[in-house]
Structure formats: structure tokens, C-alpha cells
Design an enzyme around this catalytic site. Structure first.
Site, PDB file in Angstrom:
ATOM      1  N   ASN A   8      -5.963   0.760   3.638  1.00 46.84           N
ATOM      2  CA  ASN A   8      -4.227   1.364   3.192  1.00 46.84           C
ATOM      3  C   ASN A   8      -5.205   2.354   2.498  1.00 46.84           C
ATOM      4  OD1 ASN A   8      -3.177   1.522   0.440  1.00 46.84           O
ATOM      5  ND2 ASN A   8      -2.538  -0.691   1.509  1.00 46.84           N
ATOM      6  N   ASP A  10      -3.083   3.951   0.007  1.00 43.51           N
ATOM      7  CA  ASP A  10      -2.619   3.964  -0.597  1.00 43.51           C
ATOM      8  C   ASP A  10      -3.103   5.361  -2.242  1.00 43.51           C
ATOM      9  OD1 ASP A  10       0.063   3.015   0.196  1.00 43.51           O
ATOM     10  OD2 ASP A  10      -0.595   1.106  -1.115  1.00 43.51           O
ATOM     11  N   HIS A  11      -3.695   4.380  -2.585  1.00 41.11           N
ATOM     12  CA  HIS A  11      -4.702   4.901  -3.745  1.00 41.11           C
ATOM     13  C   HIS A  11      -5.564   6.494  -3.383  1.00 41.11           C
ATOM     14  CE1 HIS A  11      -4.055   1.463  -5.379  1.00 41.11           C
ATOM     15  NE2 HIS A  11      -4.617   0.693  -4.643  1.00 41.11           N
ATOM     16  N   ARG A  19      -2.107  14.185 -10.545  1.00 42.44           N
ATOM     17  CA  ARG A  19      -1.214  15.793 -11.059  1.00 42.44           C
ATOM     18  C   ARG A  19      -1.152  15.491 -10.202  1.00 42.44           C
ATOM     19  NH1 ARG A  19      -6.707  17.799 -13.232  1.00 42.44           N
ATOM     20  NH2 ARG A  19      -7.098  16.381 -14.562  1.00 42.44           N
ATOM     21  N   HIS A  44       1.662   1.897   1.500  1.00 38.73           N
ATOM     22  CA  HIS A  44       3.291   0.794   0.919  1.00 38.73           C
ATOM     23  C   HIS A  44       4.100   1.847   0.573  1.00 38.73           C
ATOM     24  CE1 HIS A  44       4.460  -2.718  -2.082  1.00 38.73           C
ATOM     25  NE2 HIS A  44       5.022  -2.210  -2.046  1.00 38.73           N
ATOM     26  N   ARG A  46       6.467   2.691  -1.587  1.00 36.22           N
ATOM     27  CA  ARG A  46       7.001   1.448  -3.160  1.00 36.22           C
ATOM     28  C   ARG A  46       8.163   2.231  -3.389  1.00 36.22           C
ATOM     29  NH1 ARG A  46       3.582  -1.991  -5.887  1.00 36.22           N
ATOM     30  NH2 ARG A  46       5.242  -2.000  -7.056  1.00 36.22           N
ATOM     31  N   ARG A  50       5.415   5.614  -6.812  1.00 30.79           N
ATOM     32  CA  ARG A  50       4.447   5.427  -7.477  1.00 30.79           C
ATOM     33  C   ARG A  50       2.689   6.521  -7.238  1.00 30.79           C
ATOM     34  NH1 ARG A  50       1.369   0.199  -8.957  1.00 30.79           N
ATOM     35  NH2 ARG A  50       3.882  -0.683  -9.928  1.00 30.79           N
ATOM     36  N   GLU A  71       4.575  -0.635   4.451  1.00 28.71           N
ATOM     37  CA  GLU A  71       4.400  -2.357   3.692  1.00 28.71           C
ATOM     38  C   GLU A  71       5.511  -1.664   2.918  1.00 28.71           C
ATOM     39  OE1 GLU A  71       1.287  -3.229   0.651  1.00 28.71           O
ATOM     40  OE2 GLU A  71      -0.092  -3.145   2.628  1.00 28.71           O
ATOM     41  N   THR A 101       0.228  -4.420  -8.939  1.00 29.52           N
ATOM     42  CA  THR A 101      -0.021  -4.429  -7.750  1.00 29.52           C
ATOM     43  C   THR A 101       0.951  -5.338  -7.549  1.00 29.52           C
ATOM     44  OG1 THR A 101      -1.664  -4.619  -5.428  1.00 29.52           O
ATOM     45  CG2 THR A 101      -1.645  -5.800  -7.888  1.00 29.52           C
ATOM     46  N   THR A 102       0.850  -5.232  -5.788  1.00 29.07           N
ATOM     47  CA  THR A 102       1.185  -6.372  -4.962  1.00 29.07           C
ATOM     48  C   THR A 102       1.302  -8.076  -5.971  1.00 29.07           C
ATOM     49  OG1 THR A 102       1.947  -5.565  -3.532  1.00 29.07           O
ATOM     50  CG2 THR A 102       2.655  -7.531  -3.008  1.00 29.07           C
ATOM     51  N   GLU A 152       1.094 -12.320   7.030  1.00 29.71           N
ATOM     52  CA  GLU A 152       0.299 -11.928   6.691  1.00 29.71           C
ATOM     53  C   GLU A 152      -0.134 -12.882   5.560  1.00 29.71           C
ATOM     54  OE1 GLU A 152      -0.143  -7.705   5.094  1.00 29.71           O
ATOM     55  OE2 GLU A 152      -2.089  -8.170   3.925  1.00 29.71           O
ATOM     56  N   HIS A 201      -5.297  -8.555   0.581  1.00 34.81           N
ATOM     57  CA  HIS A 201      -5.472  -8.334  -0.708  1.00 34.81           C
ATOM     58  C   HIS A 201      -6.296  -8.592  -1.232  1.00 34.81           C
ATOM     59  CE1 HIS A 201      -3.164  -7.677  -4.530  1.00 34.81           C
ATOM     60  NE2 HIS A 201      -2.214  -6.949  -4.112  1.00 34.81           N
ATOM     61  N   GLY A 202      -7.308  -7.789  -2.231  1.00 38.10           N
ATOM     62  CA  GLY A 202      -8.634  -7.832  -3.112  1.00 38.10           C
ATOM     63  C   GLY A 202      -9.673  -8.026  -1.941  1.00 38.10           C
ATOM     64  N   HIS A 224      -8.087  -0.852  -2.178  1.00 37.83           N
ATOM     65  CA  HIS A 224      -8.177  -0.339  -3.143  1.00 37.83           C
ATOM     66  C   HIS A 224     -10.040  -0.380  -3.711  1.00 37.83           C
ATOM     67  CE1 HIS A 224      -9.723  -1.010  -7.235  1.00 37.83           C
ATOM     68  NE2 HIS A 224      -8.970   0.199  -6.919  1.00 37.83           N
TER      69      HIS A 224
HETATM   70  N1  PXP Z   1      -1.458  -6.298   2.334  1.00 34.86           N
HETATM   71  C1  PXP Z   1      -0.555  -6.165   1.323  1.00 34.86           C
HETATM   72  C2  PXP Z   1       1.024  -6.912   1.873  1.00 34.86           C
HETATM   73  C3  PXP Z   1      -0.958  -5.475  -0.023  1.00 34.86           C
HETATM   74  O1  PXP Z   1       0.931  -5.218  -0.549  1.00 34.86           O
HETATM   75  C4  PXP Z   1      -1.739  -4.883  -0.133  1.00 34.86           C
HETATM   76  C5  PXP Z   1      -2.200  -4.081  -1.657  1.00 34.86           C
HETATM   77  O2  PXP Z   1      -0.823  -2.470  -1.354  1.00 34.86           O
HETATM   78  C6  PXP Z   1      -3.203  -4.926   0.601  1.00 34.86           C
HETATM   79  C7  PXP Z   1      -2.647  -5.509   2.100  1.00 34.86           C
HETATM   80  C8  PXP Z   1      -3.965  -4.375   0.183  1.00 34.86           C
HETATM   81  O3  PXP Z   1      -5.018  -4.970  -0.798  1.00 34.86           O
HETATM   82  P1  PXP Z   1      -5.735  -4.630  -1.350  1.00 34.86           P
HETATM   83  O4  PXP Z   1      -5.828  -2.516  -2.238  1.00 34.86           O
HETATM   84  O5  PXP Z   1      -6.714  -5.266  -2.175  1.00 34.86           O
HETATM   85  O6  PXP Z   1      -7.366  -4.471  -0.626  1.00 34.86           O
END
Ligand code: PXP
Length: 252
Positions: A8, A10-11, A19, A44, A46, A50, A71, A101-102, A152, A201-202, A224
Site C-alpha cells: 500500500n 498511500d503514504h 507540500r 486508497h 479516499r 487526502r 480501496e 486511518t481506516t 480482507e 492493517h497495522g 505504513h
Molecule cells: N488494508 C486496508 C483495507 C486498509 O484500509 C489499509 C490502510 O489503508 C491497509 C490494509 C494497510 O494498513 P497499514 O498501512 O497499516 O499497513
């Protein structure tokens, strides 16, 4: 069989949006992840935009050669974006305004009508559909009834229990074990209904191991921690480190 890893990214976009500039590039990041052996890229989109922007998804659709998982919240706007861009997979997730976060899985059981319509729309567009849910039997049954291909499992509660000072022993350890049992049971039940099982997640290189040992879990979506490790190691090595952690724990 090994479990797939979708990274993922996103970050990467979070840093860019800090910026409102053009770097770091999510496209370059996706290519680095693929080069390092990732099985797919997850983003994702959103509703508040963001981090990931519509244009990112458009460009990713053109350059990602492995697997693109997007996502999305189950809204009309997001359904039409998915139909237009045609990612390989869509993961339906809950979104609430202001969340960091979600925060948990989608309450499919309470919204079967809307979610079934969204799943039908995505499937008609040839998209593989996953639903992000908590490890609860009623949510798994509801996801199956909505016609999803995959669930998931939200691992947020488990991940929380593995972090912090009581994680290695005491209350944290017990909570983590209880959560692992709940996840294992959910994975077996979903598999018995013919659903593909993913988790995320996490997750970190440490706490992913007991999950990677569960044979029913065939895909991880992890962001993340990999992006955090990439600050020190570089993105390719951070992805390789996660692939190694998953494959070391996988049942042979
Ligand atoms: N799966 C889903 C459905 C999520 O929403 C996220 C966070 O965007 C992740 C996985 C990944 O989570 P993490 O960034 O904590 O690894």
C-alpha cells in the site's frame, strides 16, 4: 503456497501532498515495489483525497504490471471511478470523516442492500471484489451474501495488541493471542464458504508472522510499516524485508 503481498503506497502520496508538489512519485514507488518482488500495489482513493488523487490511480492503471487493488468507499462516485479505470481489484472499506486511518471493517451486515449493489456493479465491470471486515461470522456471511470474491480481515485490533509496552507479556500478549484465534477462526470459516481470504492493517515484519502461518490467508495488504522502514532502508529493501518475513512463516 506463498501469500501475495500488495504494497500500500498511500503514504508516498501523503509525503507528496504535505507540500502539494510532484515528489515523491507514487508511480516511481509502484515500480520500485514491483522491482523488489511485490505481487501488487494497493492504494486508497479516499473521498477527501487526502493522499492518493484520481490522476494517481489513472497513471497507476497504465504502469502497474502486477496487480492494482484500489480501496474505495461503497459510494456512487467511487463505483463510477472504478468502472472507468478498471483496476484488477477493488476493496470496499468504510470511511468516516476526520479518521486518521481506516478504523475497522465495513459493517456489511447492516448495509447488505447498498453493498450488494456496489459489488454487482464492480463485478459487471470485470473487477475482483474484496470487502474489508472485522473477523466476525455475521460479517463474513453478509460479505458472501453480497457476492464478494474475497474478504480482507481487518487486523487492526491484533496489531494494536502487539504494539506498546505490554505487548511482549501480560495483557497485550493475551489480547494478541485472543485476536489471533479470532482471525484464524474467521479465516477458516470464510475459506469454507469459498471466499478468498486476505488480511491487513497495522502489520509489521514481526506481527505478520503468525498470520502468514495461517494457510487460508493468501494475500496481505501492508503499507505504513513498509513505507516507514523505507525511510531508513530504501523502498526496495523494505519491500524485500516484508516478503522475507511472510515467506519465512508460511506453511511449507
Ligand atoms: N488494508 C486496508 C483495507 C486498509 O484500509 C489499509 C490502510 O489503508 C491497509 C490494509 C494497510 O494498513 P497499514 O498501512 O497499516 O499497513
Amino acid at each position: 503456497m506463498n501469500a501475495r503481498l500488495n504494497v500500500n503506497i498511500d503514504h508516498i502520496a501523503t509525503i507528496r501532498q504535505a507540500r502539494r508538489t510532484i515528489q515523491p512519485s507514487v508511480i516511481a514507488a509502484a515500480m520500485e515495489c514491483e522491482e523488489a518482488g511485490a505481487d501488487g500495489i494497493t492504494v486508497h482513493l479516499r473521498q477527501d483525497r487526502r493522499h492518493i488523487q484520481d490522476r494517481d490511480v489513472e497513471l497507476l492503471r497504465q504502469v502497474v504490471t502486477t496487480y492494482l487493488n484500489v480501496e474505495l468507499a461503497a459510494t456512487d462516485e467511487m463505483l463510477s471511478i472504478a468502472e472507468r479505470l478498471g483496476p484488477d481489484a477493488v476493496s470496499l472499506v468504510p470511511e468516516s470523516p476526520g479518521e486518521i486511518t481506516t478504523e475497522g471493517g465495513l459493517d456489511v451486515a447492516a448495509n447488505v442492500g447498498t453493498i450488494r449493489d456496489t459489488v454487482d456493479g464492480l463485478k459487471s465491470a470485470g473487477i475482483f471484489v474484496s470487502i474489508f471486515i472485522d473477523p466476525e461470522e455475521k460479517q463474513i456471511v453478509a460479505a458472501a451474501n453480497c457476492g464478494a470474491h474475497q474478504i480482507e480481515i481487518c487486523t487492526a485490533e491484533y496489531a494494536k495488541a502487539t504494539l506498546g509496552s505490554s505487548a511482549a507479556h501480560g495483557a497485550g500478549k493475551q489480547r494478541a493471542e485472543a485476536e489471533l484465534n479470532r482471525i484464524a477462526q474467521a479465516a477458516r470459516f470464510a475459506d469454507s464458504l469459498g471466499l478468498t481470504v486476505a488480511a491487513g492493517h497495522g502489520l509489521t515484519t514481526k506481527n505478520v508472522r503468525p498470520l502468514a502461518a495461517m494457510p487460508q490467508i493468501s494475500e496481505f495488504n501492508i503499507g505504513h510499516h513498509i513505507i516507514s522502514r523505507a525511510v531508513f532502508l530504501g523502498l526496495r529493501d523494505a519491500v524485500r524485508e516484508m516478503i522475507a518475513a511472510i515467506s519465512a512463516a508460511r506453511p511449507k
